[in-house]
Structures are given as C-alpha cells and as structure tokens.
Motif scaffolding. Structure first.
Motif, PDB file in Angstrom:
ATOM      1  N   THR A 120      -8.901  -2.355  -1.538  1.00 36.71           N
ATOM      2  CA  THR A 120      -9.854  -2.086  -2.595  1.00 36.71           C
ATOM      3  C   THR A 120      -9.070  -1.913  -3.888  1.00 36.71           C
ATOM      4  O   THR A 120      -8.297  -0.980  -4.029  1.00 36.71           O
ATOM      5  CB  THR A 120     -10.618  -0.793  -2.311  1.00 36.71           C
ATOM      6  N   ILE A 121      -9.243  -2.828  -4.766  1.00 37.37           N
ATOM      7  CA  ILE A 121      -8.519  -2.746  -6.025  1.00 37.37           C
ATOM      8  C   ILE A 121      -9.429  -2.088  -7.049  1.00 37.37           C
ATOM      9  O   ILE A 121     -10.576  -2.478  -7.235  1.00 37.37           O
ATOM     10  CB  ILE A 121      -8.085  -4.152  -6.493  1.00 37.37           C
ATOM     11  N   GLU A 122      -8.923  -1.076  -7.700  1.00 36.24           N
ATOM     12  CA  GLU A 122      -9.753  -0.315  -8.624  1.00 36.24           C
ATOM     13  C   GLU A 122      -9.687  -0.913 -10.021  1.00 36.24           C
ATOM     14  O   GLU A 122      -8.660  -1.410 -10.443  1.00 36.24           O
ATOM     15  CB  GLU A 122      -9.261   1.135  -8.674  1.00 36.24           C
ATOM     16  N   GLY A 182     -11.159   2.569  -0.209  1.00 38.48           N
ATOM     17  CA  GLY A 182     -10.250   3.260  -1.126  1.00 38.48           C
ATOM     18  C   GLY A 182      -8.802   2.956  -0.867  1.00 38.48           C
ATOM     19  O   GLY A 182      -8.006   2.936  -1.778  1.00 38.48           O
ATOM     20  N   ALA A 183      -8.449   2.664   0.352  1.00 38.51           N
ATOM     21  CA  ALA A 183      -7.048   2.360   0.613  1.00 38.51           C
ATOM     22  C   ALA A 183      -6.767   0.942   0.153  1.00 38.51           C
ATOM     23  O   ALA A 183      -7.562   0.347  -0.551  1.00 38.51           O
ATOM     24  CB  ALA A 183      -6.765   2.536   2.091  1.00 38.51           C
ATOM     25  N   ALA A 184      -5.653   0.408   0.557  1.00 40.16           N
ATOM     26  CA  ALA A 184      -5.289  -0.928   0.098  1.00 40.16           C
ATOM     27  C   ALA A 184      -6.414  -1.894   0.429  1.00 40.16           C
ATOM     28  O   ALA A 184      -7.115  -1.736   1.417  1.00 40.16           O
ATOM     29  CB  ALA A 184      -4.016  -1.376   0.776  1.00 40.16           C
ATOM     30  N   ARG A 236      -3.997   9.401  -5.232  1.00 44.99           N
ATOM     31  CA  ARG A 236      -4.866   8.561  -4.421  1.00 44.99           C
ATOM     32  C   ARG A 236      -4.903   9.093  -2.991  1.00 44.99           C
ATOM     33  O   ARG A 236      -3.899   9.582  -2.472  1.00 44.99           O
ATOM     34  CB  ARG A 236      -4.336   7.123  -4.432  1.00 44.99           C
ATOM     35  N   VAL A 260     -10.722   7.955   4.676  1.00 42.89           N
ATOM     36  CA  VAL A 260      -9.649   8.406   3.804  1.00 42.89           C
ATOM     37  C   VAL A 260     -10.205   9.035   2.519  1.00 42.89           C
ATOM     38  O   VAL A 260      -9.600   9.930   1.947  1.00 42.89           O
ATOM     39  CB  VAL A 260      -8.677   7.225   3.537  1.00 42.89           C
ATOM     40  N   VAL A 261     -11.383   8.588   2.106  1.00 46.62           N
ATOM     41  CA  VAL A 261     -11.973   9.183   0.904  1.00 46.62           C
ATOM     42  C   VAL A 261     -12.336  10.647   1.160  1.00 46.62           C
ATOM     43  O   VAL A 261     -12.132  11.517   0.323  1.00 46.62           O
ATOM     44  CB  VAL A 261     -13.217   8.396   0.447  1.00 46.62           C
ATOM     45  N   ASP A 319       0.840  -1.210   0.000  1.00 43.37           N
ATOM     46  CA  ASP A 319       0.000   0.000   0.000  1.00 43.37           C
ATOM     47  C   ASP A 319       0.873   1.258   0.000  1.00 43.37           C
ATOM     48  O   ASP A 319       0.583   2.229  -0.688  1.00 43.37           O
ATOM     49  CB  ASP A 319      -0.923   0.011   1.219  1.00 43.37           C
ATOM     50  N   ALA A 323      -4.869   2.152  -6.827  1.00 47.48           N
ATOM     51  CA  ALA A 323      -4.729   0.840  -6.202  1.00 47.48           C
ATOM     52  C   ALA A 323      -4.932  -0.227  -7.265  1.00 47.48           C
ATOM     53  O   ALA A 323      -6.028  -0.407  -7.762  1.00 47.48           O
ATOM     54  CB  ALA A 323      -5.757   0.685  -5.089  1.00 47.48           C
ATOM     55  N   GLU A 356     -13.213   5.943  -4.053  1.00 43.24           N
ATOM     56  CA  GLU A 356     -11.928   6.620  -4.219  1.00 43.24           C
ATOM     57  C   GLU A 356     -11.685   6.989  -5.689  1.00 43.24           C
ATOM     58  O   GLU A 356     -11.308   8.122  -6.015  1.00 43.24           O
ATOM     59  CB  GLU A 356     -10.817   5.718  -3.671  1.00 43.24           C
TER      60      GLU A 356
END
Lengths: 455, 859
Positions: free
Chosen positions: B32-34, B28-30, A450, B92-93, A234, A242, B64
C-alpha cells in the motif's frame, strides 16, 4: 533458576576475575596487545551502505573488538561487508582464514543473538533511533551514526532508554576524538578568547560541490520502478511512510535527502560542526532558546529536504550562533581564514579560533599552543572515537559523545528545519524541551512511526 | 476549535460508530503506497479532520496514514477516534492504533487495550503490553504483574520492559510503593538481563539504606547479571559517589568485581561537570555586591552532613555559598560535615547556619544501627545535645537558612518542624520538572530578586510540605503557580494538601532568631542561576541579621488569579471562587447523570439560581434536559426515567478565570442501550470588569443507529395537552431570595406575554430580597438553531416564588432526530450585575450571532 547458558559476557567477566588482584585492561594502560577472542567486545554492524562500509575498517583495526555479524536489507551489501570482515580478520589469523561472521536481513535477528555485545548503527537516518532503542532493550551498547532521530520526540525516547538501561552510547560525531577540535573547544570554554560571544558553524548542504553534486542535479527521480531482487524494501522503509520505490530513494546518497527518511544534511552533516559548537559553548545539555532559519527546498524532484540554509540562533547564555551550508558560508568564512566546506569558529571578546578537519586557525596563533592549568576545564580526552566506544563497552564508562549531547545538537538541526519550513522564528524552552508558544511548530517535533513499529 | 469543527468531528465519530465495518485485513504494510498529502494531516491536521480520518480508517489503502495522522492531532476527539479504532481495525493497523494510544498515554484506552495483551498475534500483544506500561497509572502495575503470571516465557521480555516502564511512570507519579513492588519482581533471574539491569538502576534511584544494601549485595553476591547492573550504576553520574567510596575498599570485593570497578575508576572520564567547571559557572553568575553591607564580619556554617538519599548537588551548594560570601564580602563560609561543628564552642563562632541539602538524622553516626547498645546510648546523648545547641543558637538571635532537602533533616524530631515551620511530605514534581512560579510577597526585601517577572519558572525537584506548614506560621515569598503549571493526574494523586499550596521560599522567626527556607537545590544548574544566587544572598543576609525583613506570617492564602479569583476543583466539579465566595460552579454528577451550574452568582457571591427547589426538585439551577426521548422521561426523577451517562472529555481553565468543558452524554432508557449521544461544550468567559460573564453552551445530538423522537408534555391546545405543557431544554430557575422580576424578550414583550412566543433572547432581571443587589440572566438563542427564533417557556409565580424561563425548541412540535443527521443547539447565557436595557441585550445577541457565524465561515 537461571535457564540461560553462560554468555560471552559472563566469560569476559570470569576471565578478568581470574587475574586478581586487579589488573588494568590494556585500553586503560594505553598499551597494545591482542586479547584472546573471549575478551574481545563483539560487534554487530547494522547498515552496510556507504557509511557502514567506511566505518568497518575503523572497527576492524581495534584489537579488542570483533565484528561477528552484519545486517542490511540489501543482500549484496551485507554479503560484501561480511566478505570484507572475513578477509580483514583472515590477514591477522595464523591460519590465514577467518569464518564466524553472520549476515542478517532483519536486525531483530541480530539483536536476538546473546553473543553480540554492541552494535554499530549506520542505517538510513529514519532507522537510527528505532534500531538503537531496540538494541538497548536487548542489552546491547550502541554506536549510532549521525544524525540522531527523524523527530525530536524520537531523540528523547532514545535518551530515556539509554539512561534507563545504563547502556554505553557513542554518537558518530568523531570530531570530538580529534585533538584540534578539543583544543579549540577548551580555548573557548576557559575564556582564552575572552568571553565567548558568537559561533559560526557550517557544512555541506544538499547542493555542495564535490560528492554531493549528483544529488543536486535533477533533484532525484520520482518515477516508481520495480523493487530490485535481493532487497527487502518493506524492511528498509520500516517506520517511515510507505512510499514508491524509485531509482534514487534508496541509493547510498539519495536517502540522505528525502524528507520521509531524513531531514537532510542540515542534520546529517550539520551534526558535526554543531556538536563542536555545543561542546565549545558548554551547552551539551541545552539547545539555543531562539532559532530563526532561512533556506530553500527544491520545488520538484524526490529530494525535498532543506537544500541550503542560514540559521541564526541565540543561547540562553547570550552567545549567538550562525549555522549555514557551505556555499552560503563561503564569503563570510574566507574573510578571516582559508575556506573549507565545514568548520566551527568561536569568536570571543579577544579573538577567535576556528577548526575543521584540515586544521586549526586562530586570530592569535599563540593560542594554538596554549597549555591549560589544573583549574582549567579539561574536556574529555579521546584519541580514537571507535576505540573510545569499545573501551567504554568494556569499562562501562561514558563515551566522549553522549546521548544527552547528541539529542541537543540534533535539536538545533530540527529547529532550523522547522523554522525554515514554517517561515518564522522559533522559541525553544530548554527546560521543557519544546517549542514554546507555537503549537503548530511544536507538533512538528513528533513523527508517528508506521505500523507495526514503535520506539 | 470552532463549534462547527467540534460538531463536524462528532458527526464523523457517529458515522464511525455505525458505519465502520471491520473490512481491512492487513493493510498499510508494503504494497500500500501512501499519498504524500496524507503526511499533511500528520503535520497540520486538526480536530475538524477527524471525521475524514475516521472514514479513511475504514479504507484499507488509507487506514495506516489516517491512524498516524490521528496520533498527531491534539485533543480528546482524535483519541476517542483511536479508541474506537481498536475495535474497528484489524491486523497491522490495529497494532499501530495501540502504539498510537501508547504514545499519547491515553488512560481511557487502558480497558480496551488490556485484553489484547494476551492475544495470539505476538506483534499486537507486544504493542498492547508496551502501551500498558507506557500509560501506567495506579493499578496498571498490578495488571502487568498479573499478566506476567499468565503469559508464557516467550513474551516475558516484552512484558518486562513494559513493567519497567510502568514502574518508572508510577514512581514519577509518586506511587513509590507500587513501583518498588514491580522493580523487586523484575530483579528475578527469569527476566532478561537488560530488564534486570534497568530494574536495578531504578531501584538505586530510591536511595537510602535499601539501595545501599542492594548495591552491596550485587557487588559481593554470585549473581553476575546484578553485578553487571551494579557496575552500570557506578558508571553513571548518580553512582559516582558510590564509586569513589569503593575506591578505598576494593580489596573487600570479590576478585572478579575488583577488576570491573578498577577498570571504571581507571577510565577516569567520570562524566558530569568537574568541580572546577561548576565553580566557573557559579562565579560567572554571582551578584557583584550584596544588597546591604554586613554590620560586622559574619561567619556562616555551611553544613552538608547527609544520610539516606545523598543529593549529588551538595558540592555545588558548598561552592555556591562559599563563593557568594567571598565575592560580596557578606560572610565567610566554613564548610563542614562533622559533628563537632554543632558543639557549643564551635557554634559560638558563627552568626548563621546553612543546612545544605542535609537529610535524615545527621547528628547520629552513620553506623548507629550496628553499634553496641552502650555506644548507641552515647550517640543518642550527643544527638540530643547537638539538637539543643541548634535550637538555642537560633532562639538566641542568630539565623538558620535551609535549602532543598534540608527540610527533610531530623524527620523524627518534631521540634525541628517548629523551628523551620514545616516537614517534608513528598515531591509531586520529580527532578527535572518545570513549574511556574508566583511571587507571593513582591514587596518583601528577601523577595527583591524575584520581582517583576525575573523568575517565571524553575526546573528542579519540587517538594510538597507537611504540617506544621501553613501560611499562618510562615511568611511565604514564592510558591508554585498552579494556575500556570501543568499538573498530570499522577502529580495530582500525589497531592496531600487540601489548600494546594506549594511554597518554595519563606521566612519566619524563632525566638529572637530568623529562619529562611528555599526549596531549590536538586538540579545542579540552579546553583548558577543568577536569580537564585541573589535570592540566597538576600535570604542568608536576612538570617545573619543584616537585611531587616518582616516575618509576620502571610496568614491568608496568597493571592490568586487576577482580582482575587481562584479555582476550586472537586472530584466532579469546578468552581470559580472570589476569595471565599463561589462565583459559579459546574457540577457533572456522574452518579445521577446530570450536569448543571450551581450556584450561578455575582462576583460578590450573591447566588442567583436555585438547586432542587421543593416544588420541582428536578430543577437544577441552570441546566439542560430533554423531557421525553422515545417516550421515556428524562426530565423528572420518576420511576422508569431515562438514564444519562456523562463522560467528561476535557476540562481546561485559564489563569484569567475562563474555563472550557467538553463532555459526551449518552441517553438510554432503563435497561436499554444508549439511543442518543450528545457532545456538549460549555465555555465560560472570565468575568469582565463589571463582573458579568458569559456561558456559551453548545450541544450536538446524534441518534445512535436509528431515529429517535424528542418530545414534551403537549401544550393545552393539543390532544391530551396540559396547561403547563411544552417545556424542555436549557432552563433557568431563579433563586428563592429574588424579587422584583422583570422578564423581557427580544421582541419587546414582557412578563408572561413572552410565553410561547418566538424570541432571539429571553431575559430576566431582579433584585435579591435580602440584600437588594440587582442582577440578571439572559439566554440568547443562536440563529443557526433549527427552530430559531425559539419559543420561550416562562413561569412567573411570585408567591412561591417560581420563576423559570427557557428557550423551548419542542414547544410547538416534537422533533424526530434522524440517524446520521446530528442536531446542534447553541446558546449563550449572560449573567450580569444590575438591570439591563433591551438595547444592551440586543447588542449582546448580535455579537453572539456574528461571532459564531464568523467561525463557521472559517471552515
């Protein structure tokens, strides 16, 4: 009241002050002596992959610098680099031992250290600018590997930050510290070639022979696999989208060719010949006004940056430039000089000069020994890119490749990339620093970061 | 953006108002794969994608990427969605949303971001503080200063960086007072060293005596951080002059500082262009010959004495004017900066004087303030004598040329203003700004280099001039083309001139002599701009008396957009003028919550409509209003009436005379929450050759949260009906001075026969009772309107006169607007001179219907 204990920098200044009347530092006198530790510039090495590993000995060799910290989200890479540092200093320590280099996962921890004067940033491309801006705000000077930013707006933000805080900046285009490159540029700048008419600049593309072949075969794996232990994925991703972890995404060569993390060798390697082209054309402050690129992108696989390219540019001063990947350039280059996979050639009304890391060539060999007079333009003289940076950290003078120059050469790569992706030429407005008359293209000059990262 | 795109976007926003639960926690952080296609919207998404993105903000897995796409989508709707998302996202979003609003420098977000600066989450608070600094604007500095007193020390670094950013933004906007106050605070040792250094460097840019004092204090005082900051200043191009000045007096510095300065001097690689290099560039750009040969050998005094802010481009100017004379033979330059140059015996040798970026009281000694009184008196005598010499020199028939800061010379001496025709006010456009240029007098000999689009724009520091400047005093050759120059609100707030006139080059006479002013000369590169060099050559030849040219003042404002059109912007209005006459004006009066056009006129300024007629004071010329919403009256100004809040999102106007307005209007009962929101786009076309213009009027209405009822006074045939019932909607009230009305609709009806009959368009033409000028106004009803063809409401009472017409969508029945089902009404209003034939109006309607449909099919 000041709460902070005196820092290393205070000590440097205090020590220097004791030597009144003033004495020029060793760097300025050009004589070597090893200063005591309190006078050395302390460095944090951020990024312990291929590039960071290559850079380390360059900085270890400097008597007035000391690497005191390393940082990488790969545990094994940062530990390896720390060992190299301690082993390197142990060799010249009377005791045969050296301790005192720390290893960090998170660069913010390193930047929080008051006792680090400057950082060397050799991370994947997408991290260059965000870390550099954070470092400058933390009061550090920055050596930043090329290419500069993932987007032109990032470059602009970094430039503004460096200027605002008065940081010393050195761009990792070490060719400026090589006599041959400087000589070629001075020939072009002083009209020895006649009026400068056109420039050729070329470098390895994604599919160039040699080291890079691995990346061209198969185009990189897209199959998600588990993130290995000891790797903070991360944090590695940071401001980049991501995306799934795959075998090739974070490998030492792979990240150079993934569009989420880079715009590819059109910038990462292109920075070198373009930097010299800009220097010789006297356009460190501006990019070409017209850019038209043709190129290819792999149809499948992970590596989705520009694979090979042929970019035509025109500057406001009328000079044109052709910027190519090495395979595309080969025939044209071999027509007038021995081939190398990178180089920059200046064509003037009276002839040409061409330079790469292997040599310098000219249509009139007498030019290679040309001496310049006092009224001629003399370009910044640096004999060692790394010593130039450390010396400037000490003197606060500007280093040989400034952030202003870095922004513009990187803009050329971005314009080439955007032109190729959109399939049409672009007009660049050097004053406004944007693509004019084409909103769809101008938008591509920005990429959002991000969450939670910001510049 | 198409109308449909806007409508869809709006619908999405409304869905967001009611439908977005604060569901996501830390998405949105790690983890969650976009998906890669999300990046497509970053690169190419448009306003029409905003509804989709607003929906995705509610999905933790997609939020995100949606936030990032919104950051990239131009336009106010994406910003509005981001602002809404401050309240509807979490974790975080939400931090990212704040970052995005900072990147976009969205002034409207300030209020929502401010409270976040004090939240516990350090990441969000840091983002909020950074965004506040970035957005800046008057008053933001004070907010940040106030925050600083409340936040704990751990957050001081973030705040310090943000305050510095804010100061930079404020100064760029010309708000130097607030900027300086912040910088002063940031110099305090409680801030991190880097922040203090940044504040110090920013202080240096103000220049003048305070900067010199601060630099001296830093270099000699005991504060190590400030000393280091001072060295940083000396190391950069802007500090080069100060560094070189120190070289001669190193011994006066404390020992510790001597070494630092010496090291910098020894480094020798002072960045910036060397004089030789600049000279080479200038040489390459010089014109080869002058336009006219000198009548005799000419001598030009190039004078560069300067106090206060010293432009580092002064040497560039010295080189440029010396080389211009040398290359063309038009003059021989003598470069001076001593007082003796202006003694009579010296001036006698010159034909002209060029003030090269001079600044302040240049005929006084630099240390005037610290001189003993006797020496001060002596210096003042010299000052007075040299000033008189300068005036006599020009008045006797010789010339004065001035570039850039030269206009800020002798600020305390009014006669200098008379001599050069202006005084320095400020620089709304800071160094490095680009403005579009307008050649005001293309036929003038001194403007010859500028003609034919040779010089569309310049990047420099652009001044605003103060009285006595006016076009009645000087002949303007070149000025800022405001219609093609982007003006930020900050720049706007620095504007002091009501006439919005920013001259860049002018000539004038003084006695028997001549004066030329050109505003360029801050950026170095203007000195090797071939067009500028040719223009200067012409200007200097003019003042030397070799190039004859008219100095009659321009007298009238220079021309404007094509056909003499000009824009006139008020605090809540925009008008298109032709010369002195208003063609149309849109008023969005936030105080009374009404939007209307008044006047609506012909190109010659003949008004066609009536604002607040005494019989119905709530009639507003050309306007839209509902009668009842949920039983509350919005039409008349009566007690208990409904209230409307206008929020103008977008006002853009083009050099051709066209304009677009976007706004939201919230309708609410007195004391209640808004029940209905309208997104209204009004597009006004440029007048065509005949003087006709079109107003495309699109309102999209959405019920907020629950259904609302749109209703009117019932017509006579309904229970409780009235003979006058049925009206509401887009309406025209014709001017008192009209007569000979001919009302007609698309179905061939005329006069009151049109009343309550469905029509595709309704039209009236008429004559002015005073001038006899004929004109007409048509309202075209779009086929996509829900009750198309809409019944017309027509009043025609010649005696008052009371002539009113309107497509009245509620005439036959009220309308229930369901929550989540927005309603769009589209009209085109055609204003034309002369009478109109039905066939012409029919074609107009067809074009309107086709055009809008075509844009729909593009979706």
């Amino acid at each position: 009241m000041r709460q902070r204990p005196p820092s290393r920098r205070d000590l440097i200044r205090a020590a220097a002050g004791a030597a009144a009347p003033w004495i020029l530092p060793s760097i300025a006198r050009g004589r070597g002596r090893i200063p005591p530790p309190s006078e050395r510039v302390t460095l944090g090495m951020i990024g312990a992959g291929g590039r960071g590993t290559w850079l380390l000995p360059q900085f270890l060799a400097l008597p007035d610098a000391q690497c005191v910290a390393v940082c990488d989200p790969f545990t094994d890479r940062r530990e390896r680099l720390r060992s190299s540092i301690e082993a390197g200093y142990a060799e010249r320590a009377p005791s045969g031992e050296h301790h005192g280099c720390t290893a960090h996962n998170d660069f913010r921890e390193l930047l929080a250290r008051e006792d680090v004067d400057a950082v060397v940033i050799a991370t994947p491309d997408h991290w260059h600018v965000p870390i550099a801006t954070a470092a400058v705000r933390a009061g550090k000077d920055v050596y930043v590997e090329k290419p500069l930013g993932l987007a032109v707006t990032w470059n602009q933000a970094l430039r503004e930050t460096v200027q605002r805080y008065g940081a010393v900046f050195q761009y990792g285009t070490q060719q400026r510290s090589d006599r041959n490159f400087r000589h070629a540029c001075e020939l072009a700048r002083n009209g020895v070639l006649g009026d400068l008419e056109r420039i050729e600049a070329w470098c390895p593309g994604m599919a160039a022979p040699g080291w890079y072949e691995t990346t061209s075969k198969g185009g990189g794996s897209t199959a998600p696999i588990p993130v290995p232990d000891g790797f903070d994925y991360d944090l590695w991703l940071g401001p980049a989208p991501a995306s799934p972890y795959t075998k090739d995404r974070c490998s030492e060569w792979g990240a150079y060719h993934v569009y989420d993390n880079s715009i590819g060798f059109i910038a990462g390697w292109g920075a070198h010949p373009l930097d010299i082209a800009q220097w010789g054309n006297g356009t460190d402050g501006e990019a070409p006004v017209f850019v038209e690129g043709k190129g290819t992108i792999n149809a499948e696989g992970l590596f989705d940056t520009i694979r090979d390219w042929d970019v035509h540019c025109r500057y406001a001063n009328g000079v044109t430039m052709r910027f190519l990947d090495a395979r595309t350039a080969q025939d044209a280059v071999e027509a007038y000089r021995p081939f190398n996979d990178h180089g920059t050639t200046f064509f003037g009304a009276k002839g040409w000069v061409s330079v790469d890391r292997g040599g310098i060539y000219a249509s009139d060999p007498a030019w290679l020994g040309h001496t310049f007079g006092p009224d001629d333009i003399h370009l910044y003289e640096s004999g060692n890119h790394y010593a130039n940076f450390v010396g400037c950290v000490r003197s606060r003078a500007r280093a040989v490749c400034t952030v202003e120059a870095a922004v513009q050469s990187d803009v050329i790569s971005h314009l080439g990339d955007i032109s190729i992706r959109l399939g049409h030429p672009l007009r660049w407005d050097p004053a406004a620093e944007t693509i004019s008359g084409d909103e769809a293209a101008a938008r591509l000059l920005h990429r959002p970061l991000r969450s939670p990262w910001r510049l | 953006m198409t109308r449909r795109g806007r409508a869809a976007a709006l619908a999405g926003l409304f869905l967001a108002c009611g439908g977005l639960a604060a569901a996501q926690e830390r998405p949105g952080a790690a983890g969650t794969i976009e998906a890669a296609q999300d990046r497509r919207l970053e690169r190419a998404g448009t306003t029409r994608d905003v509804p989709l993105l607003v929906e995705r903000l509610g999905d933790p897995a997609a939020a995100e990427a949606a936030r990032r796409a919104l950051e990239c989508i131009p336009g106010e709707l994406a910003l509005a969605a981001l602002r809404d998302a401050i309240g509807s996202t979490r974790g975080v979003v939400r931090t990212g949303v704040v970052n995005s609003l900072g990147v976009r420098r969205d002034r409207r977000a300030l209020e929502a971001i401010l409270p976040l600066a004090a939240v516990e989450d350090p990441e969000l608070a840091g983002a909020a503080v950074a965004a506040l600094g970035r957005i800046g604007g008057p008053g933001t500095g004070r907010l940040l200063v106030d925050l600083e007193t409340r936040l704990d020390a751990a957050r001081r670094a973030d705040l310090g960086h943000a305050m510095l950013e804010c100061a930079v933004v404020l100064r760029a906007a010309g708000d130097e007072g607030e900027a300086e106050a912040i910088l002063e605070i940031l110099l305090h040792p409680r801030f991190p060293r880097a922040v203090r250094a940044g504040a110090f460097l920013a202080q240096m840019e103000f220049g003048g005596e305070p900067a010199r004092t601060l630099l001296e204090r830093a270099l000699t005082g005991g504060d190590e951080d400030l000393a280091e900051a001072a060295v940083r200043h000396l190391a950069r191009p802007a500090g080069r002059g100060a560094l070189l000045a120190l070289a001669g007096r190193l011994g006066g510095l404390p020992a510790a500082r001597q070494e630092r300065v010496a090291r910098l001097l020894a480094a020798g690689q002072l960045e910036g262009r060397t004089p030789a290099e600049e000279a080479a560039r200038i040489r390459a750009a010089l014109p080869s010959a002058s336009r006219v040969p000198p009548k005799k050998p000419r001598r030009l005094l190039v004078y560069s004495r300067c106090f206060g802010f010293v432009h580092d481009s002064i040497p560039s100017g010295e080189a440029a004017f010396a080389l211009l004379g040398e290359r063309t033979g038009a003059w021989t330059a003598e470069v001076r900066d001593d007082l003796a140059a202006f003694e009579v015996e010296s001036l006698r040798r010159f034909d002209g004087v060029l003030l090269n970026n001079t600044n302040n009281a240049i005929f006084l000694p630099e240390d005037f303030e610290s001189l003993p009184p006797a020496e001060q008196r002596e210096a003042e005598e010299i000052d007075a004598r040299l000033k008189k010499n300068l005036l006599d020199f020009v008045a006797s028939g010789r010339g004065l040329a001035v570039i850039h800061a030269g206009i800020a010379t002798f600020r305390e001496w009014p006669e200098f203003g008379t001599l050069i025709g202006a005084r320095f006010e400020n620089h709304p456009w800071n160094a490095g700004s680009t403005v579009a240029l307008k050649v005001d007098d293309p036929a003038h000999p001194v403007a010859a280099a500028l003609r034919d689009g040779a010089f569309p724009a310049i990047t420099d520091e652009i001044y605003q001039l103060a009285a006595p400047y006016g076009r009645d005093r000087v002949r303007v050759l070149l000025s800022v083309d405001l219609a093609r120059t982007e003006v930020t609100p900050e720049q706007e707030s620095a504007f002091r001139r009501a006439d919005r006139d920013f001259p860049l080059s002018y000539v004038k006479g003084y006695g028997r002599g001549r004066v030329f002013y050109n505003a360029f000369g801050h950026q170095h590169d203007v000195f090797w701009n071939p067009v500028v060099l040719q223009h200067w050559l012409d200007g200097v030849q003019f003042v030397l008396g070799d190039l004859p040219a008219d100095t009659t003042p321009s007298a009238r404002e220079a021309g404007a957009p094509p056909g003499g059109l000009a824009w006139q912007e008020g605090p809540s209005s925009l008008a298109l003028r032709k010369e002195e006459d208003i063609v149309w004006q849109l008023v969005h009066d936030e105080a009374i919550g009404k939007v209307y056009f008044h006047p609506v006129a012909l190109l010659d300024g003949t008004p066609l409509t009536w604002l607040n007629p005494p019989d119905h004071v709530w009639h507003r010329s050309l306007w839209f209003e509902w009668k009842f919403i949920d039983g509350v009256n919005y039409w008349e100004d009566v007690p208990g009436k409904g209230l409307t809040a206008i929020d103008v999102l977008d006002t853009t106007w083009g050099p051709d005379g066209s304009a677009v307005f976007g706004m939201t209007i919230d309708y609410r009962p007195p004391g209640g929450e808004p029940v209905l929101r309208e997104l209204r786009w009004i597009e006004v076309s440029a007048p065509d050759a005949a003087g006709a213009y079109r107003i495309d009027w699109t309102g999209t209405f959405a019920a907020l949260g629950r259904d609302v009822v749109l209703d009117r006074t019932p017509p006579a045939d309904e229970p409780g009906g009235q003979s006058w019932g049925g009206y509401s909607g887009l309406s025209v009230r014709l001017a008192k001075e009209t007569r000979d009305w001919r009302i007609a609709d698309s179905e061939g009806r005329t006069g009151l026969n049109c009343h309550r009959q469905p029509a595709r368009w309704i039209h009236a033409d008429f004559a002015r009772s005073d001038t006899g000028r004929e004109a007409g106004i048509a309202i075209l009803d779009h086929p996509a309107n829900p009750r198309h063809p809409t019944p017309s409401f027509v009043v025609s009472q010649p005696e008052q006169p009371f002539v009113y017409y309107s497509p009245a969508p509620l005439f036959d029945a009220p309308l229930v607007l369901r929550a989540g089902e927005p309603l769009t009404l589209r009209y085109r209003i055609l204003i034309h001179p002369g009478r109109a034939a039905p066939a012409d109006l029919e074609r107009e309607w067809q074009a309107f219907a086709d055009q809008a449909l075509a844009s729909d099919s593009n979706r």
